[in-house]
Write an enzyme that holds these catalytic residues in place. Sequence first.
Site, short mmCIF file in Angstrom:
data_model
loop_
_atom_site.label_atom_id
_atom_site.label_comp_id
_atom_site.label_asym_id
_atom_site.label_seq_id
_atom_site.Cartn_x
_atom_site.Cartn_y
_atom_site.Cartn_z
N GLY A 49 45.60 37.14 39.05
CA GLY A 49 46.02 37.64 37.75
C GLY A 49 47.06 38.71 37.87
O GLY A 49 47.19 39.35 38.90
N GLY A 51 48.69 41.85 35.39
CA GLY A 51 48.82 42.58 34.14
C GLY A 51 50.11 43.37 34.17
O GLY A 51 50.90 43.25 35.10
N SER A 54 49.35 46.05 36.97
CA SER A 54 48.50 45.74 38.12
C SER A 54 48.59 44.28 38.51
O SER A 54 49.03 43.44 37.73
CB SER A 54 47.05 46.11 37.82
OG SER A 54 46.50 45.17 36.92
N GLU A 55 48.19 44.04 39.73
CA GLU A 55 48.07 42.67 40.22
C GLU A 55 46.65 42.52 40.74
O GLU A 55 46.12 43.43 41.36
CB GLU A 55 49.06 42.44 41.37
CG GLU A 55 50.48 42.28 40.89
CD GLU A 55 51.51 42.50 41.99
OE1 GLU A 55 51.12 42.84 43.12
OE2 GLU A 55 52.70 42.33 41.68
N VAL A 56 46.07 41.37 40.47
CA VAL A 56 44.68 41.17 40.87
C VAL A 56 44.60 40.02 41.87
O VAL A 56 45.17 38.95 41.63
CB VAL A 56 43.78 40.91 39.64
CG1 VAL A 56 42.34 40.74 40.06
CG2 VAL A 56 43.89 42.06 38.64
N LYS A 71 42.11 44.86 42.83
CA LYS A 71 43.01 45.18 41.72
C LYS A 71 43.98 46.23 42.20
O LYS A 71 43.60 47.38 42.44
CB LYS A 71 42.20 45.67 40.52
CG LYS A 71 43.05 46.12 39.33
CD LYS A 71 42.16 46.31 38.10
CE LYS A 71 42.85 47.05 36.99
NZ LYS A 71 42.02 47.13 35.77
N ASP A 193 38.55 48.85 25.11
CA ASP A 193 39.37 47.65 25.04
C ASP A 193 38.51 46.40 25.08
O ASP A 193 38.76 45.48 25.85
CB ASP A 193 40.42 47.63 26.14
CG ASP A 193 41.53 46.60 25.87
OD1 ASP A 193 41.68 46.18 24.69
OD2 ASP A 193 42.22 46.20 26.81
N1 LIG Z 1 35.14 41.04 39.38
C1 LIG Z 1 35.95 40.02 39.08
N2 LIG Z 1 35.63 38.78 39.43
C2 LIG Z 1 36.45 37.75 39.16
N3 LIG Z 1 37.61 37.85 38.52
C3 LIG Z 1 38.00 39.08 38.14
C4 LIG Z 1 37.19 40.23 38.38
N4 LIG Z 1 37.84 41.29 37.91
C5 LIG Z 1 38.98 40.84 37.37
N5 LIG Z 1 39.09 39.51 37.50
C6 LIG Z 1 40.20 38.67 37.05
O1 LIG Z 1 41.40 39.41 37.08
C7 LIG Z 1 41.96 39.56 35.78
C8 LIG Z 1 42.53 40.95 35.57
O2 LIG Z 1 41.53 41.92 35.74
P1 LIG Z 1 41.54 43.28 34.92
O3 LIG Z 1 41.51 42.93 33.47
O4 LIG Z 1 40.52 44.19 35.45
O5 LIG Z 1 42.98 43.85 35.33
P2 LIG Z 1 44.14 44.38 34.42
O6 LIG Z 1 45.32 44.56 35.30
O7 LIG Z 1 43.68 45.53 33.63
O8 LIG Z 1 44.41 43.14 33.51
P3 LIG Z 1 45.11 43.13 32.11
O9 LIG Z 1 46.41 43.85 32.28
O10 LIG Z 1 45.23 41.65 31.87
O11 LIG Z 1 44.15 43.81 31.17
C9 LIG Z 1 40.82 39.24 34.83
O12 LIG Z 1 41.27 38.73 33.61
C10 LIG Z 1 39.99 38.23 35.62
O13 LIG Z 1 40.53 36.93 35.45
#
Ligand SMILES: Nc1ncnc2c1ncn2[C@@H]1O[C@H](COP(=O)(O)OP(=O)(O)OP(=O)(O)O)[C@@H](O)[C@H]1O
Length: 359
Positions: A49, A51, A54-56, A71, A193
């Site tokens: 993923g 955002g 961030s990159e996940v 993350k 959120d």
């Molecule tokens: N513990 C986890 N297990 C599996 N997948 C996860 C987990 N945490 C996050 N993800 C995946 O990663 C994505 C992004 O995680 P998260 O929302 O915490 O990050 P973010 O950078 O804040 O994202 P965004 O900018 O989309 O809100 C989630 O939508 C989900 O698909």
Amino acid sequence: MITFFLFLPIQILAFTYEQQQQLISDDVDFYLDYNSGNIFDYAFTEMIGQGAFSEVYLGYRVEDQQPVVLKHIKGSRERVVNREIQILKALQGLPNIVQIIDAIKGDEEESDDFFEYGFDNQNQETPQMETKKSPHKEDHIEATIIFAYQNTTRCLDDIRKSGNYSLQQVKNYFKQIFTALNKAHELHIMHRDIKGSNVLVDDNDDIILIDWGLSQFYDQGRKQSTKMGTRYYKAPELLLKYKEYDYSIDIWAVGCMLADFIFKTHPLLPGKDNDDQLKKIISMLGTNDLFEYIRKYNIELDLDEIPQVQERLDFTKLINKKNLNLVTKEGIDLLEKIFIYDHKLRINASQALEHAFFL
Ligand SMILES: Nc1ncnc2c1ncn2[C@@H]1O[C@H](COP(=O)(O)OP(=O)(O)OP(=O)(O)O)[C@@H](O)[C@H]1O
Ligand SMILES: *[C@@H]1O[C@H](CO)[C@@H](O)[C@H](O)[C@H]1NC(C)=O
Ligand SMILES: *[C@@H]1O[C@H](CO)[C@@H](O)[C@H](O)[C@H]1NC(C)=O
Ligand SMILES: *[C@@H]1O[C@H](CO)[C@@H](O)[C@H](O)[C@H]1NC(C)=O
């Protein structure tokens, strides 16, 4: 230590020798006082993923191959990152909440090299989030938060969109959401959120609440930014710029999700902008209660036009052929207790868990 990760080709490709030396140095400022704090304890395998900031990645803990999610936050205010980690740590061991395993702070170059591995950016919708404005560079840091992996690709939005769910499932999902929020709120933590994409659902219909990046401790009397959350789920007090809001903003957001599940609406309140969102809420809850609310809290109402709807909407008017099997007296009653202007009168998470809807 060095020989240990020499056997991990993914990580070796990502670092020069100097960078490795730097990363494994004992610089106390460099790592959080937290668990191992060493990026080499983890390996990443693929990006899942992306955002705005961030990159996940999916990965695993080297020691025991336990799957983890990394993350990688690329340049966020240090204070904000620390708060997310502090809150995640406070939430450790609590049900239906994503579990933090570790947190590693690093400067830009090093963590960039660790994660720059030539993945194609996945096409993920960037959430509409007023707080994720382009930040000032100076006090910005890089950090990686390591989470226990929830083996699923589904979130609550996916299930809602599929339309394939029973009332029993709805009760199960929302009971878990309220369980998570009850624990967080008891610890004085507001998520801020709550929305379907931040609720992951696994194959057993077990859910966890993720993305505590906007969360904050509630402190009675402290004024907080009202530019929080995602528009369709924003509580009236946020839209009215009332800065002393509390946990009840999360409950409102849950109400918006629950109504979408029960009535098969989405979004329940489709505001085109913040003012329009407030107008949609007024059209639903009426002006009688609104005026009473703003008088009670000394709130200034600053709208170009106020919808001419005095009374609350009777939710039974939303019943139709498509949602007949999902709407019950108890469901409507719970929504009635959530959709109240006065945030202090809104039902809270522990009361919601006792509600007849869940019995
Ligand atoms: N513990 C986890 N297990 C599996 N997948 C996860 C987990 N945490 C996050 N993800 C995946 O990663 C994505 C992004 O995680 P998260 O929302 O915490 O990050 P973010 O950078 O804040 O994202 P965004 O900018 O989309 O809100 C989630 O939508 C989900 O698909
Ligand atoms: C996730 O679940 C699928 C199917 O249940 C399984 O094949 C896969 O190995 C699991 N992945 C991880 C990382 O546990
Ligand atoms: C709908 O959900 C049920 C139970 O979860 C499942 O067995 C079925 O395959 C699903 N149907 C569709 C069309 O996805
Ligand atoms: C909810 O309200 C009840 C009754 O006022 C209170 O005892 C409880 O602590 C509150 N719970 C939460 C999670 O705010």
